[in-house]
Enzyme design. Sequence first.
Site, mmCIF file in Angstrom:
data_model
loop_
_atom_site.group_PDB
_atom_site.id
_atom_site.type_symbol
_atom_site.label_atom_id
_atom_site.label_comp_id
_atom_site.label_asym_id
_atom_site.label_seq_id
_atom_site.Cartn_x
_atom_site.Cartn_y
_atom_site.Cartn_z
ATOM 1 C CG HIS A 150 90.796 15.498 26.219
ATOM 2 N ND1 HIS A 150 90.756 16.600 27.045
ATOM 3 C CD2 HIS A 150 91.863 15.700 25.407
ATOM 4 C CE1 HIS A 150 91.732 17.429 26.746
ATOM 5 N NE2 HIS A 150 92.427 16.895 25.759
HETATM 6 P P1 AMP Z 1 94.767 18.697 24.470
HETATM 7 O O1 AMP Z 1 93.875 19.514 25.354
HETATM 8 O O2 AMP Z 1 96.086 19.349 24.186
HETATM 9 O O3 AMP Z 1 94.964 17.292 24.992
HETATM 10 O O4 AMP Z 1 94.078 18.508 23.068
HETATM 11 C C1 AMP Z 1 92.777 18.924 22.807
HETATM 12 C C2 AMP Z 1 92.293 18.271 21.525
HETATM 13 O O5 AMP Z 1 90.961 18.686 21.311
HETATM 14 C C3 AMP Z 1 93.090 18.652 20.282
HETATM 15 O O6 AMP Z 1 93.488 17.458 19.615
HETATM 16 C C4 AMP Z 1 92.113 19.495 19.450
HETATM 17 O O7 AMP Z 1 92.267 19.264 18.075
HETATM 18 C C5 AMP Z 1 90.777 19.020 19.937
HETATM 19 N N1 AMP Z 1 89.716 20.017 19.943
HETATM 20 C C6 AMP Z 1 89.820 21.342 20.177
HETATM 21 N N2 AMP Z 1 88.603 21.919 20.210
HETATM 22 C C7 AMP Z 1 87.706 20.911 20.002
HETATM 23 C C8 AMP Z 1 86.301 20.850 19.926
HETATM 24 N N3 AMP Z 1 85.550 21.957 20.122
HETATM 25 N N4 AMP Z 1 85.707 19.665 19.693
HETATM 26 C C9 AMP Z 1 86.435 18.551 19.508
HETATM 27 N N5 AMP Z 1 87.789 18.530 19.563
HETATM 28 C C10 AMP Z 1 88.407 19.696 19.811
#
Ligand code: AMP
Length: 198
Positions: free
Chosen positions: A114
Amino acid sequence: MAEATPGKRPAPDSSTLQPTKTHWSRGLLASMNDPNLIVKSDDRVVIIKDKYPKARYHFLVIPRINIPNLKSLKREQSELLRYMEDQSRLLATKYPQIEFRYGYHAIPSMSQLHLHMISQDFDSPCLKTKRHWNSFNTRYFLDSADVIRCLEERGMVVTMTPVAGEKLLDQPLKCHKCIYSPQNMPKLKQHLSKHTNN
Ligand code: AMP
Ligand code: ZN
């Protein structure tokens, strides 16, 4: 469900041990189908609102094909990364007054690649900890352009070791706009309002 902290796995609890529940780290896959979160989608990517935004505008660009993380990328997928960045920059044209950065966490907590598209105000109640701040404001945050260049030149994305990642997340706080080094998050958050137009 509680949010995962960058680079850190929460301690197992009863909810994570229930076999019927999807593991929290796969939550993005569910959110890709959540109409409340989807901002834009096509046959290659889905753009969703981050569920725990760390700024006023925080989106995630997620490819539809299964790519677990940066390490699993192959050279020929650089075109997809370009497309992801292009789509996010296109979305940014809807917010002409807003400054964004586009990039990846070196050691993500969530599965499925992502791209973060995040406004630089960092004005959000979900931005709580030093780890949150440092994950977006140190070398832990890899600019999309650098990731693409690395993939094209070296055929793989080189990130960092978990030890190096931890060191960055644990660095003293430093404002991203000036030389101010606050002692704690409340002081940083108070200071950030000086850089943000309301
Ligand atoms: P990272 O894996 O560290 O790059 O970041 C993961 C991102 O996903 C963070 O900014 C979280 O706030 C976000 N996040 C966590 N769980 C969810 C979810 N179920 N749906 C959407 N965003 C999410
Ligand atoms: Zn400052």
